[in-house]
Design a protein around this motif. Structure first.
Motif, PDB file in Angstrom:
ATOM      1  N   TYR A   1       0.837  -1.201   0.000  1.00 15.30           N
ATOM      2  CA  TYR A   1       0.000   0.000   0.000  1.00 15.30           C
ATOM      3  C   TYR A   1       0.872   1.253   0.000  1.00 15.30           C
ATOM      4  O   TYR A   1       0.596   2.206  -0.724  1.00 15.30           O
ATOM      5  N   PHE A   2       1.914   1.266   0.821  1.00 18.56           N
ATOM      6  CA  PHE A   2       2.795   2.429   0.895  1.00 18.56           C
ATOM      7  C   PHE A   2       3.479   2.680  -0.448  1.00 18.56           C
ATOM      8  O   PHE A   2       3.587   3.828  -0.888  1.00 18.56           O
ATOM      9  N   ASP A   3       3.915   1.623  -1.103  1.00 20.21           N
ATOM     10  CA  ASP A   3       4.582   1.769  -2.399  1.00 20.21           C
ATOM     11  C   ASP A   3       3.652   2.333  -3.470  1.00 20.21           C
ATOM     12  O   ASP A   3       4.118   2.895  -4.457  1.00 20.21           O
ATOM     13  N   ALA A   4       2.341   2.208  -3.288  1.00 19.52           N
ATOM     14  CA  ALA A   4       1.376   2.703  -4.267  1.00 19.52           C
ATOM     15  C   ALA A   4       1.105   4.202  -4.126  1.00 19.52           C
ATOM     16  O   ALA A   4       0.436   4.788  -4.975  1.00 19.52           O
ATOM     17  N   LEU A   5       1.640   4.826  -3.075  1.00 17.25           N
ATOM     18  CA  LEU A   5       1.375   6.254  -2.861  1.00 17.25           C
ATOM     19  C   LEU A   5       2.100   7.115  -3.883  1.00 17.25           C
ATOM     20  O   LEU A   5       3.195   6.786  -4.334  1.00 17.25           O
ATOM     21  N   ASN A   6       1.469   8.240  -4.225  1.00 16.28           N
ATOM     22  CA  ASN A   6       2.104   9.220  -5.101  1.00 16.28           C
ATOM     23  C   ASN A   6       1.743  10.613  -4.593  1.00 16.28           C
ATOM     24  O   ASN A   6       1.181  10.750  -3.514  1.00 16.28           O
ATOM     25  N   ASP A   7       2.048  11.644  -5.358  1.00 18.45           N
ATOM     26  CA  ASP A   7       1.807  13.016  -4.915  1.00 18.45           C
ATOM     27  C   ASP A   7       0.326  13.368  -4.788  1.00 18.45           C
ATOM     28  O   ASP A   7      -0.012  14.344  -4.136  1.00 18.45           O
ATOM     29  N   GLU A   8      -0.544  12.585  -5.405  1.00 11.80           N
ATOM     30  CA  GLU A   8      -1.967  12.912  -5.403  1.00 11.80           C
ATOM     31  C   GLU A   8      -2.760  12.216  -4.302  1.00 11.80           C
ATOM     32  O   GLU A   8      -3.936  12.506  -4.123  1.00 11.80           O
ATOM     33  N   ASN A   9      -2.127  11.292  -3.573  1.00 11.04           N
ATOM     34  CA  ASN A   9      -2.881  10.585  -2.547  1.00 11.04           C
ATOM     35  C   ASN A   9      -2.057  10.377  -1.288  1.00 11.04           C
ATOM     36  O   ASN A   9      -0.875  10.683  -1.248  1.00 11.04           O
TER      37      ASN A   9
ATOM     38  N   ASN B   1      -0.852  -4.789  15.150  1.00 11.90           N
ATOM     39  CA  ASN B   1      -1.631  -3.663  15.681  1.00 11.90           C
ATOM     40  C   ASN B   1      -2.287  -2.832  14.582  1.00 11.90           C
ATOM     41  O   ASN B   1      -3.120  -1.978  14.866  1.00 11.90           O
ATOM     42  N   VAL B   2      -1.894  -3.066  13.330  1.00  9.92           N
ATOM     43  CA  VAL B   2      -2.498  -2.362  12.199  1.00  9.92           C
ATOM     44  C   VAL B   2      -3.744  -3.140  11.776  1.00  9.92           C
ATOM     45  O   VAL B   2      -3.665  -4.318  11.443  1.00  9.92           O
ATOM     46  N   VAL B   3      -4.898  -2.474  11.824  1.00 17.65           N
ATOM     47  CA  VAL B   3      -6.150  -3.151  11.490  1.00 17.65           C
ATOM     48  C   VAL B   3      -6.788  -2.633  10.205  1.00 17.65           C
ATOM     49  O   VAL B   3      -7.748  -3.227   9.713  1.00 17.65           O
ATOM     50  N   GLY B   4      -6.276  -1.549   9.648  1.00 16.56           N
ATOM     51  CA  GLY B   4      -6.856  -1.030   8.426  1.00 16.56           C
ATOM     52  C   GLY B   4      -5.940  -0.083   7.696  1.00 16.56           C
ATOM     53  O   GLY B   4      -5.121   0.612   8.302  1.00 16.56           O
ATOM     54  N   LEU B   5      -6.069  -0.080   6.381  1.00 14.25           N
ATOM     55  CA  LEU B   5      -5.318   0.828   5.515  1.00 14.25           C
ATOM     56  C   LEU B   5      -6.291   1.386   4.490  1.00 14.25           C
ATOM     57  O   LEU B   5      -7.115   0.656   3.940  1.00 14.25           O
ATOM     58  N   ARG B   6      -6.207   2.673   4.257  1.00 13.54           N
ATOM     59  CA  ARG B   6      -7.034   3.288   3.228  1.00 13.54           C
ATOM     60  C   ARG B   6      -6.205   4.306   2.476  1.00 13.54           C
ATOM     61  O   ARG B   6      -5.596   5.174   3.090  1.00 13.54           O
ATOM     62  N   ILE B   7      -6.194   4.200   1.159  1.00 14.30           N
ATOM     63  CA  ILE B   7      -5.561   5.216   0.325  1.00 14.30           C
ATOM     64  C   ILE B   7      -6.653   6.153  -0.147  1.00 14.30           C
ATOM     65  O   ILE B   7      -7.674   5.731  -0.675  1.00 14.30           O
ATOM     66  N   LEU B   8      -6.436   7.441   0.109  1.00 16.23           N
ATOM     67  CA  LEU B   8      -7.411   8.464  -0.250  1.00 16.23           C
ATOM     68  C   LEU B   8      -6.746   9.558  -1.067  1.00 16.23           C
ATOM     69  O   LEU B   8      -5.565   9.857  -0.897  1.00 16.23           O
ATOM     70  N   ASN B   9      -7.525  10.170  -1.918  1.00 15.71           N
ATOM     71  CA  ASN B   9      -7.080  11.319  -2.679  1.00 15.71           C
ATOM     72  C   ASN B   9      -6.889  12.484  -1.720  1.00 15.71           C
ATOM     73  O   ASN B   9      -7.658  12.660  -0.783  1.00 15.71           O
ATOM     74  N   ARG B  10      -5.890  13.310  -1.924  1.00 18.07           N
ATOM     75  CA  ARG B  10      -5.616  14.441  -1.030  1.00 18.07           C
ATOM     76  C   ARG B  10      -6.810  15.406  -0.926  1.00 18.07           C
ATOM     77  O   ARG B  10      -7.065  15.973   0.132  1.00 18.07           O
TER      78      ARG B  10
END
Length: 87
Positions: free
Chosen positions: A9-17, A59-68
């Motif tokens: 998920y972290f690797d999928a991040l870019n400047d827009e999210n 301890n991590v129960v959720g991840l969400r990628i959102l647009n800025r």
């Protein structure tokens, strides 16, 4: 949650999210592509603009990628709700 999923998920991040990481205790941490995540075995170290956080991946129960833009709109709404609650 598996470390490999978190890193993917972290690797999928870019400047827009950005990504919200949700923890078992109810806490949340906002991470963007300028932050760093290091993993060793089950431990994860997250260094973001909000500080450093070390936890076990379980301890991590959720991840969400959102647009800025969505993140900013959500922050404005939360601030309005909090301001009304303070009155």
């Amino acid at each position: 949650m598996k470390v490999s999923v978190i890193m993917r998920y972290f690797d999928a991040l870019n400047d827009e999210n950005a990504m919200y990481v949700e923890f078992r205790d109810g806490g949340k941490l906002l991470i963007d592509c300028n932050d760093t995540i290091k993993a060793e075995d089950d431990l994860i170290e997250i260094k973001s603009t909000f500080g450093s956080y070390i936890t076990e991946s379980s301890n991590v129960v959720g991840l969400r990628i959102l647009n800025r833009v969505d993140i900013m709109a959500k922050a404005v709404i939360e601030n309005m709700i909090n301001a009304e609650g303070d009155e």
